[in-house]
Structure formats: C-alpha cells, structure tokens
Design a protein around this motif. Structure first.
Motif, PDB file in Angstrom:
ATOM      1  N   SER A 136      -3.494   4.074   6.262  1.00  0.00           N
ATOM      2  CA  SER A 136      -2.042   3.898   6.372  1.00  0.00           C
ATOM      3  C   SER A 136      -1.360   4.426   5.110  1.00  0.00           C
ATOM      4  CB  SER A 136      -1.699   2.415   6.542  1.00  0.00           C
ATOM      5  OG  SER A 136      -2.045   1.708   5.358  1.00  0.00           O
ATOM      6  N   GLU A 137      -0.066   4.653   5.227  1.00  0.00           N
ATOM      7  CA  GLU A 137       0.729   5.043   4.060  1.00  0.00           C
ATOM      8  C   GLU A 137       0.744   3.923   3.024  1.00  0.00           C
ATOM      9  OE1 GLU A 137       2.093   7.820   3.049  1.00  0.00           O
ATOM     10  OE2 GLU A 137       1.725   9.016   4.840  1.00  0.00           O
ATOM     11  N   ALA A 138       0.698   2.672   3.497  1.00  0.00           N
ATOM     12  CA  ALA A 138       0.679   1.529   2.570  1.00  0.00           C
ATOM     13  C   ALA A 138      -0.592   1.552   1.721  1.00  0.00           C
ATOM     14  CB  ALA A 138       0.780   0.213   3.340  1.00  0.00           C
ATOM     15  N   ASN A 139      -1.730   1.843   2.331  1.00  0.00           N
ATOM     16  CA  ASN A 139      -2.982   1.934   1.575  1.00  0.00           C
ATOM     17  C   ASN A 139      -2.936   3.094   0.585  1.00  0.00           C
ATOM     18  OD1 ASN A 139      -3.834  -0.178   3.130  1.00  0.00           O
ATOM     19  ND2 ASN A 139      -5.641   0.831   3.937  1.00  0.00           N
ATOM     20  N   LYS A 140      -2.368   4.213   1.020  1.00  0.00           N
ATOM     21  CA  LYS A 140      -2.231   5.372   0.130  1.00  0.00           C
ATOM     22  C   LYS A 140      -1.355   5.018  -1.071  1.00  0.00           C
ATOM     23  CE  LYS A 140      -0.228  10.009   0.072  1.00  0.00           C
ATOM     24  NZ  LYS A 140       0.440  11.047   0.875  1.00  0.00           N
ATOM     25  N   ALA A 141      -0.225   4.348  -0.823  1.00  0.00           N
ATOM     26  CA  ALA A 141       0.681   3.949  -1.905  1.00  0.00           C
ATOM     27  C   ALA A 141       0.001   2.975  -2.860  1.00  0.00           C
ATOM     28  CB  ALA A 141       1.956   3.342  -1.330  1.00  0.00           C
ATOM     29  N   GLU A 142      -0.750   2.023  -2.304  1.00  0.00           N
ATOM     30  CA  GLU A 142      -1.465   1.062  -3.148  1.00  0.00           C
ATOM     31  C   GLU A 142      -2.482   1.781  -4.029  1.00  0.00           C
ATOM     32  OE1 GLU A 142      -4.321  -2.905  -2.753  1.00  0.00           O
ATOM     33  OE2 GLU A 142      -3.101  -2.292  -1.036  1.00  0.00           O
ATOM     34  N   TYR A 143      -3.202   2.729  -3.467  1.00  0.00           N
ATOM     35  CA  TYR A 143      -4.182   3.512  -4.227  1.00  0.00           C
ATOM     36  C   TYR A 143      -3.501   4.287  -5.353  1.00  0.00           C
ATOM     37  CZ  TYR A 143      -7.823   6.934  -5.250  1.00  0.00           C
ATOM     38  OH  TYR A 143      -8.745   7.726  -5.890  1.00  0.00           O
ATOM     39  N   LEU A 144      -2.381   4.911  -5.039  1.00  0.00           N
ATOM     40  CA  LEU A 144      -1.673   5.699  -6.052  1.00  0.00           C
ATOM     41  C   LEU A 144      -1.045   4.832  -7.141  1.00  0.00           C
ATOM     42  CD1 LEU A 144      -0.043   8.388  -3.746  1.00  0.00           C
ATOM     43  CD2 LEU A 144      -1.971   8.693  -5.339  1.00  0.00           C
ATOM     44  N   LEU A 146     -13.627   7.474   3.959  1.00  0.00           N
ATOM     45  CA  LEU A 146     -13.681   6.035   3.672  1.00  0.00           C
ATOM     46  C   LEU A 146     -12.433   5.660   2.889  1.00  0.00           C
ATOM     47  CD1 LEU A 146     -15.411   3.438   3.824  1.00  0.00           C
ATOM     48  CD2 LEU A 146     -16.254   4.029   1.564  1.00  0.00           C
ATOM     49  N   ASP A 147     -11.549   4.892   3.518  1.00  0.00           N
ATOM     50  CA  ASP A 147     -10.326   4.457   2.860  1.00  0.00           C
ATOM     51  C   ASP A 147     -10.708   3.607   1.647  1.00  0.00           C
ATOM     52  OD1 ASP A 147      -8.090   2.730   2.129  1.00  0.00           O
ATOM     53  OD2 ASP A 147      -7.143   3.298   4.004  1.00  0.00           O
TER      54      ASP A 147
END
Length: 72
Positions: free
Chosen positions: A34-42, A6-7
């Motif tokens: 997406s990489e964008a979602n990963k970056a936002e999470y980080l 679950l993203d």
C-alpha cells in the motif's frame, strides 16, 4: 535490476506488482502492499555513520533492554 516483492513493513509478499506502489533504490526495486506502507518505509530515519543520531538511538535503546543487559 534486483526486485523485492516482500513488503518491508508488513513482511508479506506483494502479488499484484502491476498495481503495487514501489520505490527504486539504486538497482533495487522494492514493492509495497500500500501507499501507507511505502510512506512508513520512507519515513524511517537512516543513520549516516557511527556518530549519527539514528544509530545512537538504536544503541541506547538496546542498552536499556533487560534481555541484552547493559552495554554502557
């Protein structure tokens, strides 16, 4: 190892885990759409305790919310 498909940003299930970006957090593998979602999470600031600036901001924001009323 635990796996989360679950993203946490989009709150949608990641179905293509073979190609999806992910992070490891201890024994938890978290997949992203997406990489964008990963970056936002980080980029989400983590609080480090009761006196942390991140946690203070959360308390201050909720204190000004008309739904919850004042906690000050």
């Amino acid at each position: 190892m635990r796996i989360s498909t679950l993203d946490p940003i989009s709150l949608e299930d990641v179905t293509d885990v073979a190609n999806a970006p992910f992070i490891m957090d201890g024994d938890l593998k978290i997949y992203f759409q997406s990489e964008a979602n990963k970056a936002e999470y980080l980029d989400i600031p983590m609080h480090t305790g009761e006196n942390s600036p991140g946690l203070k901001k959360i308390f201050d924001d909720i204190a000004d919310c008309p739904i919850t009323g004042s906690i000050n």
